[in-house]
Design a protein around this motif. Structure first.
Motif, short mmCIF file in Angstrom:
data_model
loop_
_atom_site.label_atom_id
_atom_site.label_comp_id
_atom_site.label_asym_id
_atom_site.label_seq_id
_atom_site.Cartn_x
_atom_site.Cartn_y
_atom_site.Cartn_z
N GLN A 47 0.83 -1.20 0.00
CA GLN A 47 0.00 0.00 0.00
C GLN A 47 0.87 1.25 0.00
O GLN A 47 0.55 2.23 -0.68
CB GLN A 47 -0.94 -0.01 1.21
CG GLN A 47 -1.87 1.18 1.29
CD GLN A 47 -2.92 1.21 0.20
OE1 GLN A 47 -3.08 0.26 -0.57
NE2 GLN A 47 -3.65 2.28 0.13
N MET A 48 1.97 1.21 0.75
CA MET A 48 2.88 2.36 0.78
C MET A 48 3.47 2.61 -0.61
O MET A 48 3.51 3.75 -1.08
CB MET A 48 3.99 2.13 1.81
CG MET A 48 3.51 2.15 3.24
SD MET A 48 4.79 1.71 4.42
CE MET A 48 5.84 3.16 4.34
N VAL A 49 3.91 1.55 -1.26
CA VAL A 49 4.49 1.68 -2.60
C VAL A 49 3.44 2.19 -3.59
O VAL A 49 3.72 3.08 -4.39
CB VAL A 49 5.08 0.33 -3.08
CG1 VAL A 49 5.47 0.38 -4.55
CG2 VAL A 49 6.28 -0.04 -2.22
N LYS A 50 2.24 1.65 -3.51
CA LYS A 50 1.16 2.10 -4.39
C LYS A 50 0.91 3.59 -4.24
O LYS A 50 0.77 4.33 -5.22
CB LYS A 50 -0.11 1.31 -4.09
CG LYS A 50 -1.27 1.69 -4.97
CD LYS A 50 -2.51 0.91 -4.61
CE LYS A 50 -3.64 1.36 -5.50
NZ LYS A 50 -4.91 1.36 -4.86
N ILE A 53 3.79 5.62 -5.78
CA ILE A 53 3.71 5.64 -7.24
C ILE A 53 2.60 6.58 -7.70
O ILE A 53 2.80 7.38 -8.62
CB ILE A 53 3.51 4.22 -7.80
CG1 ILE A 53 4.77 3.40 -7.58
CG2 ILE A 53 3.11 4.25 -9.28
CD1 ILE A 53 4.62 1.92 -7.87
N ASP A 54 1.44 6.51 -7.06
CA ASP A 54 0.34 7.41 -7.41
C ASP A 54 0.73 8.87 -7.21
O ASP A 54 0.40 9.72 -8.04
CB ASP A 54 -0.91 7.08 -6.58
CG ASP A 54 -1.55 5.77 -6.97
OD1 ASP A 54 -1.22 5.23 -8.06
OD2 ASP A 54 -2.38 5.27 -6.18
N ASN A 60 2.73 14.98 -7.28
CA ASN A 60 2.67 15.43 -5.88
C ASN A 60 3.69 14.65 -5.06
O ASN A 60 3.38 14.09 -4.05
CB ASN A 60 1.26 15.21 -5.32
CG ASN A 60 1.09 15.80 -3.96
OD1 ASN A 60 1.89 16.63 -3.52
ND2 ASN A 60 0.05 15.39 -3.27
N ASN A 61 4.93 14.59 -5.51
CA ASN A 61 5.96 13.79 -4.85
C ASN A 61 6.74 14.61 -3.83
O ASN A 61 7.91 14.85 -3.95
CB ASN A 61 6.89 13.18 -5.88
CG ASN A 61 7.48 14.20 -6.83
OD1 ASN A 61 7.06 15.35 -6.84
ND2 ASN A 61 8.42 13.80 -7.63
N GLN A 62 6.05 15.01 -2.78
CA GLN A 62 6.67 15.81 -1.72
C GLN A 62 7.06 14.94 -0.58
O GLN A 62 6.41 14.09 -0.14
CB GLN A 62 5.72 16.89 -1.26
CG GLN A 62 5.40 17.85 -2.36
CD GLN A 62 4.31 18.83 -1.96
OE1 GLN A 62 3.48 18.54 -1.11
NE2 GLN A 62 4.32 19.98 -2.58
#
Length: 62
Positions: A47-50, A53-54, A60-62
């Motif tokens: 779930q963390m990886v998903k 990736i999303d 929104n990769n902060q």
């Protein structure tokens, strides 16, 4: 959490992990979680990886 150097970073990852565990219905607690199955732990990691990736795909990769 190898590689995380600041307390703020550790706290952020811990909150992220707890949020992911809550979303998949795993009862994760602070500290030792040796009573969890490999499937439960894997679902939290997945779930963390998903979510990462999303977030990356949406910019929104902060």
């Amino acid at each position: 959490m190898k590689g995380v150097t600041s307390n703020q970073g550790r706290e952020t990852l811990e909150r992220f992990k707890m949020e992911a565990a809550n979303e998949v219905g795993v009862n994760l607690k602070q500290g030792y979680n040796g009573d969890l199955t490999a499937r439960e732990v894997g679902s939290v990691g997945g779930q963390m990886v998903k979510k990462m990736i999303d977030a990356y795909k949406s910019g929104n990769n902060q």
